[in-house]
Enzyme design. Sequence first.
Site, PDB file in Angstrom:
ATOM      1  N   LYS A  14      -7.876  15.927   3.445  1.00 31.01           N
ATOM      2  CA  LYS A  14      -9.151  16.627   3.266  1.00 31.01           C
ATOM      3  C   LYS A  14     -10.273  15.601   3.238  1.00 31.01           C
ATOM      4  O   LYS A  14     -10.083  14.420   2.900  1.00 31.01           O
ATOM      5  CB  LYS A  14      -9.161  17.459   1.993  1.00 31.01           C
ATOM      6  CG  LYS A  14      -8.910  16.689   0.683  1.00 31.01           C
ATOM      7  CD  LYS A  14     -10.112  15.978   0.101  1.00 31.01           C
ATOM      8  CE  LYS A  14      -9.808  15.314  -1.239  1.00 31.01           C
ATOM      9  NZ  LYS A  14     -10.901  14.408  -1.708  1.00 31.01           N
ATOM     10  N   GLY A  99      -4.918   6.181  -2.965  1.00 28.44           N
ATOM     11  CA  GLY A  99      -6.248   5.851  -3.473  1.00 28.44           C
ATOM     12  C   GLY A  99      -7.311   5.881  -2.400  1.00 28.44           C
ATOM     13  O   GLY A  99      -8.297   5.167  -2.491  1.00 28.44           O
ATOM     14  N   GLY A 100      -7.124   6.745  -1.408  1.00 26.89           N
ATOM     15  CA  GLY A 100      -8.073   6.787  -0.295  1.00 26.89           C
ATOM     16  C   GLY A 100      -9.096   7.900  -0.364  1.00 26.89           C
ATOM     17  O   GLY A 100      -9.996   7.970   0.465  1.00 26.89           O
ATOM     18  N   GLY A 101      -8.958   8.823  -1.322  1.00 31.00           N
ATOM     19  CA  GLY A 101      -9.906   9.923  -1.409  1.00 31.00           C
ATOM     20  C   GLY A 101      -9.670  11.019  -0.393  1.00 31.00           C
ATOM     21  O   GLY A 101     -10.518  11.887  -0.203  1.00 31.00           O
ATOM     22  N   LEU A 102      -8.495  11.013   0.259  1.00 30.54           N
ATOM     23  CA  LEU A 102      -8.178  12.011   1.278  1.00 30.54           C
ATOM     24  C   LEU A 102      -7.239  13.097   0.749  1.00 30.54           C
ATOM     25  O   LEU A 102      -6.854  13.997   1.496  1.00 30.54           O
ATOM     26  CB  LEU A 102      -7.549  11.343   2.502  1.00 30.54           C
ATOM     27  CG  LEU A 102      -8.403  10.274   3.199  1.00 30.54           C
ATOM     28  CD1 LEU A 102      -7.647   9.672   4.385  1.00 30.54           C
ATOM     29  CD2 LEU A 102      -9.734  10.856   3.671  1.00 30.54           C
ATOM     30  N   GLY A 104      -4.068  12.853  -0.361  1.00 27.26           N
ATOM     31  CA  GLY A 104      -2.704  12.784   0.140  1.00 27.26           C
ATOM     32  C   GLY A 104      -1.654  13.324  -0.812  1.00 27.26           C
ATOM     33  O   GLY A 104      -0.857  14.193  -0.450  1.00 27.26           O
ATOM     34  N   GLY A 105      -1.641  12.829  -2.048  1.00 25.51           N
ATOM     35  CA  GLY A 105      -0.649  13.291  -3.012  1.00 25.51           C
ATOM     36  C   GLY A 105      -0.808  14.761  -3.343  1.00 25.51           C
ATOM     37  O   GLY A 105       0.177  15.494  -3.486  1.00 25.51           O
ATOM     38  N   SER A 106      -2.062  15.205  -3.471  1.00 25.72           N
ATOM     39  CA  SER A 106      -2.329  16.619  -3.766  1.00 25.72           C
ATOM     40  C   SER A 106      -1.895  17.502  -2.616  1.00 25.72           C
ATOM     41  O   SER A 106      -1.336  18.585  -2.816  1.00 25.72           O
ATOM     42  CB  SER A 106      -3.819  16.818  -4.053  1.00 25.72           C
ATOM     43  OG  SER A 106      -4.215  16.116  -5.211  1.00 25.72           O
ATOM     44  N   ASP A 139      -7.121  18.658  -7.273  1.00 29.67           N
ATOM     45  CA  ASP A 139      -7.278  18.837  -5.827  1.00 29.67           C
ATOM     46  C   ASP A 139      -6.174  19.684  -5.200  1.00 29.67           C
ATOM     47  O   ASP A 139      -6.282  20.064  -4.037  1.00 29.67           O
ATOM     48  CB  ASP A 139      -7.312  17.470  -5.109  1.00 29.67           C
ATOM     49  CG  ASP A 139      -8.687  16.829  -5.139  1.00 29.67           C
ATOM     50  OD1 ASP A 139      -9.647  17.493  -5.585  1.00 29.67           O
ATOM     51  OD2 ASP A 139      -8.801  15.668  -4.721  1.00 29.67           O
TER      52      ASP A 139
END
Length: 293
Positions: A14, A99-102, A104-106, A139
Site C-alpha cells: 500500500k 520498515g519500508g512503510g509499504l 508488508g507485514g500487515s 494497518d
Amino acid sequence: MDSDWNSEWPAPAKLNLFLHIVGRRVDGYHLLQTVFRFIDYGDSLRFVPRSDEKITLATPMAGVEDVTNLVVRAARALQAASACKQGVTIYLTKRLPLGGGLGGGSSDAATTLIVLNHLWQTGLSNEQLQTLGLSLGADVPIFIYGRAAFAEGVGEKFTLVSVPPAWYLVVAPPVNVPTAKIFDSAALRRDIAPVDPASWQDGFGSNLMQSVVCALYPPVAQCLTALQAYGDARMSGSGACCFVAFEVEADAIAALAALREQTPGLDGFVARGLSSHPLRHLDEVEKPASTVV
C-alpha cells in the site's frame, strides 16, 4: 476448493497518498487521516493443509521469531475466533522491505486471514475479519476492507474514495525506519485540523512524518530529493520507502533507469495503482460505501 490450496496468493503493498496526525487518544494511540492505495507489487503466500492443528511457517524470516510473525499470529487468531480445528503450513515469499512503510507485514497478515477464511470455510464476514485484523495491527484492516479508502481513527475507519489511474516509481532507501521511534518523536506534529473525507483530492496534504524521518535518516531525504525531479515525491507511512506518480508506465520505467545510472544498485520498482485488493473477489459479503469497525 482443492485447487485453491495450490494457489499463490498476493499480498500487495500500500501507499499512503497523504498522512496527517490530528490528535492522540488517552491510551497513546495516534489519530490519523490518510488515503490508502494498493499497488500491484508485493509479497505472496502459499498455504498447504496439514493433518493436525499446527500452524507452521515454512519460510522463517531472519530476526523474526515465528511466534511473533504476523502471518503465524493471523492464522492462530482465525483458528481461535472460529474454533477451527484445521492446521496449515505457510510459505511466504518476501519482496517488500521491512520498515519500508509499504505495509508488508500487515498485508501478509490480511492475506492470511482472507485466504484461510476461504480455504478453511470458517465463514467470518469481511467486517469480522477487519476486527480480527485490528487486533494484529492498525494497518491490517485496510487490506481486508479491500478498496482504496480515506482512513481515520487509528487507521481503521474507512470511506471510499476515487483515485485516478497512475503508475508509481517506488524507491527503498537502505535504512529500516522503526515506526515506534517516529511516533515517539517530540518533533512530530499531532495537531493538524481534520478534513472531511469528501473534500479529499489527489495531491492533497503531505506526509507529516516525512520531515521527522528525513532528519533522523539522511538516505530518505536524499531519496526524496532525487525523486522530486520527477514530480510530487512523498514518503509512504512512517518510511522509509518514497514514491512519485506518473501517468505513463514508460515514463516511470525510464525514471527508474535514470536513477539507477546515478546510483548503481538502487532498490526500486514500478507498479500500477489499484482501486481494489486483488483478493476482494473472495469476499462474499458486499462492502458498504463506508465501514466503521
